[in-house]
Enzyme design. Sequence first.
Site, PDB file in Angstrom:
ATOM      1  N   ARG A 114       0.891  -1.183   0.000  1.00 52.95           N
ATOM      2  CA  ARG A 114       0.000   0.000   0.000  1.00 52.95           C
ATOM      3  C   ARG A 114       0.911   1.209   0.000  1.00 52.95           C
ATOM      4  O   ARG A 114       1.721   1.396   0.915  1.00 52.95           O
ATOM      5  CB  ARG A 114      -0.897   0.002   1.239  1.00 52.95           C
ATOM      6  CG  ARG A 114      -1.517   1.360   1.498  1.00 52.95           C
ATOM      7  CD  ARG A 114      -2.609   1.344   2.516  1.00 52.95           C
ATOM      8  NE  ARG A 114      -3.796   0.690   1.972  1.00 52.95           N
ATOM      9  CZ  ARG A 114      -5.024   0.840   2.479  1.00 52.95           C
ATOM     10  NH1 ARG A 114      -5.226   1.582   3.554  1.00 52.95           N
ATOM     11  NH2 ARG A 114      -6.052   0.238   1.921  1.00 52.95           N
ATOM     12  N   HIS A 141      -7.415   0.882  -6.371  1.00 56.33           N
ATOM     13  CA  HIS A 141      -7.608   0.038  -5.181  1.00 56.33           C
ATOM     14  C   HIS A 141      -8.328  -1.257  -5.615  1.00 56.33           C
ATOM     15  O   HIS A 141      -9.491  -1.495  -5.293  1.00 56.33           O
ATOM     16  CB  HIS A 141      -8.445   0.799  -4.145  1.00 56.33           C
ATOM     17  CG  HIS A 141      -8.369   0.232  -2.757  1.00 56.33           C
ATOM     18  ND1 HIS A 141      -7.622  -0.882  -2.435  1.00 56.33           N
ATOM     19  CD2 HIS A 141      -8.975   0.632  -1.596  1.00 56.33           C
ATOM     20  CE1 HIS A 141      -7.763  -1.137  -1.145  1.00 56.33           C
ATOM     21  NE2 HIS A 141      -8.565  -0.244  -0.614  1.00 56.33           N
ATOM     22  N   GLN A 144     -10.047  -3.833  -3.047  1.00 57.17           N
ATOM     23  CA  GLN A 144     -11.333  -3.361  -2.536  1.00 57.17           C
ATOM     24  C   GLN A 144     -12.439  -3.658  -3.541  1.00 57.17           C
ATOM     25  O   GLN A 144     -13.515  -4.156  -3.190  1.00 57.17           O
ATOM     26  CB  GLN A 144     -11.262  -1.855  -2.264  1.00 57.17           C
ATOM     27  CG  GLN A 144     -12.586  -1.248  -1.805  1.00 57.17           C
ATOM     28  CD  GLN A 144     -13.012  -1.725  -0.437  1.00 57.17           C
ATOM     29  OE1 GLN A 144     -12.264  -1.606   0.519  1.00 57.17           O
ATOM     30  NE2 GLN A 144     -14.220  -2.257  -0.322  1.00 57.17           N
ATOM     31  N   ASP A 236     -17.167   7.499  -1.287  1.00 62.80           N
ATOM     32  CA  ASP A 236     -15.871   7.423  -0.593  1.00 62.80           C
ATOM     33  C   ASP A 236     -15.568   8.830  -0.073  1.00 62.80           C
ATOM     34  O   ASP A 236     -16.233   9.802  -0.469  1.00 62.80           O
ATOM     35  CB  ASP A 236     -14.794   6.933  -1.595  1.00 62.80           C
ATOM     36  CG  ASP A 236     -13.413   6.751  -0.970  1.00 62.80           C
ATOM     37  OD1 ASP A 236     -13.332   6.631   0.278  1.00 62.80           O
ATOM     38  OD2 ASP A 236     -12.419   6.736  -1.721  1.00 62.80           O
ATOM     39  N   CYS A 277     -16.187   1.982   0.750  1.00 59.40           N
ATOM     40  CA  CYS A 277     -14.974   1.195   1.033  1.00 59.40           C
ATOM     41  C   CYS A 277     -14.564   1.317   2.492  1.00 59.40           C
ATOM     42  O   CYS A 277     -13.876   0.435   3.010  1.00 59.40           O
ATOM     43  CB  CYS A 277     -13.841   1.620   0.115  1.00 59.40           C
ATOM     44  SG  CYS A 277     -13.492   3.385   0.183  1.00 59.40           S
ATOM     45  N   ARG A 304     -13.519  -8.367   1.940  1.00 62.59           N
ATOM     46  CA  ARG A 304     -12.091  -8.109   1.699  1.00 62.59           C
ATOM     47  C   ARG A 304     -11.275  -9.357   2.041  1.00 62.59           C
ATOM     48  O   ARG A 304     -10.343  -9.721   1.336  1.00 62.59           O
ATOM     49  CB  ARG A 304     -11.602  -6.938   2.563  1.00 62.59           C
ATOM     50  CG  ARG A 304     -12.158  -5.567   2.206  1.00 62.59           C
ATOM     51  CD  ARG A 304     -11.691  -5.097   0.854  1.00 62.59           C
ATOM     52  NE  ARG A 304     -10.261  -5.040   0.742  1.00 62.59           N
ATOM     53  CZ  ARG A 304      -9.499  -4.027   1.172  1.00 62.59           C
ATOM     54  NH1 ARG A 304     -10.057  -2.970   1.715  1.00 62.59           N
ATOM     55  NH2 ARG A 304      -8.182  -4.037   1.019  1.00 62.59           N
TER      56      ARG A 304
END
Length: 319
Positions: A114, A141, A144, A236, A277, A304
């Site tokens: 990440r 991402h 996700q 988000d 998310c 996830r």
Amino acid sequence: MTELMKLKTDYAGRDFLSLLDYTAEDLAYFLDVADYLKAEHKAGHETPYLKGKTMGLIFEKSSTRTRVSFESGIYYLGGMGLFLSSHDLQIGRGEPIKDTARVLSRFLNGLMIRTFSHDIVTELAEYADIPVINGLTDLLHPCQVLADLQTIREHKGKLAGLKMAFIGDGNNMAHSLMNGGARMGMHVCCACPEGYLPDAHVVAEAQAAAQDAGGSVTVVNDPMEAAKDADVIYTDVWASMGQEAEKAAREAVFAGVYQVNDKLMAQAKADAMVLHCLPAHRGEEITEEVFESHPEIFDEAENRLYAQMAVMALLLLDK
Ligand code: CP
Ligand code: NVA
């Protein structure tokens, strides 16, 4: 032990950097494996696909879900995960990514990272001899969104033909949702303010993928237009990790308009799902009322674990 499903070896040794690196058939298979791992885990059955294997988890940004779902997922697969904070690694003191990649490849079977710039992930993948998984960059991402697709398929029974509206900043989430939705033949409509639109190159690539799959990708400014008849409403944060200094300026642009609230939900289908998310900022991109009346957001977070277990099991498989 119950007999383990024999996994396809087609993905062994590959990286997982962008959903567009995979075909619709590939992604559907990843989701099938994720569903299988979820069912086995819930039945209390072991699925030791990573027995004797190690995964390094490099974090240059904060995380709750990604860190814990990767660490626990590796454990449930019988492997061992090493949490590697950039505060402690030598990359935090300037050791080049390409050297880190070559060294860690001698110790480990897989890597997740990440980080900020997407170029860091592509460089890591170029120099590493082991599979590299993108655990979020400023651009994408994909882990996700694989979990999001799993959640939508679970709730709606299909993906192709569904309309998904993304409300907010044209960020890493918007980009991966366009990529994943497009591949699976969904109609993805992003509502973002001028100055905060998704990357034009990402939009063009997603539009080409959508055309091949019978879906569509559009970008508009009006959240109500995007939400109209949507099956899935997604939002988000307005300011992503690394954009903390822009928080006030962004609030001035997004506040009151780019919010998932009852008025926006009235535009969507009556049975529309709401996804986020997480972490969520209640009162900003989503109201407390909408957030608390859509528990599927926590199914999404849960997935996830299984989506990433599927990715790791398939990429770290011996050929
Ligand atoms: N959604 C997500 O990636 O959460 P974390 O930042 O907590 O990992
Ligand atoms: N867009 C957000 C997603 C967090 C999971 C960020 O990058 O901070």
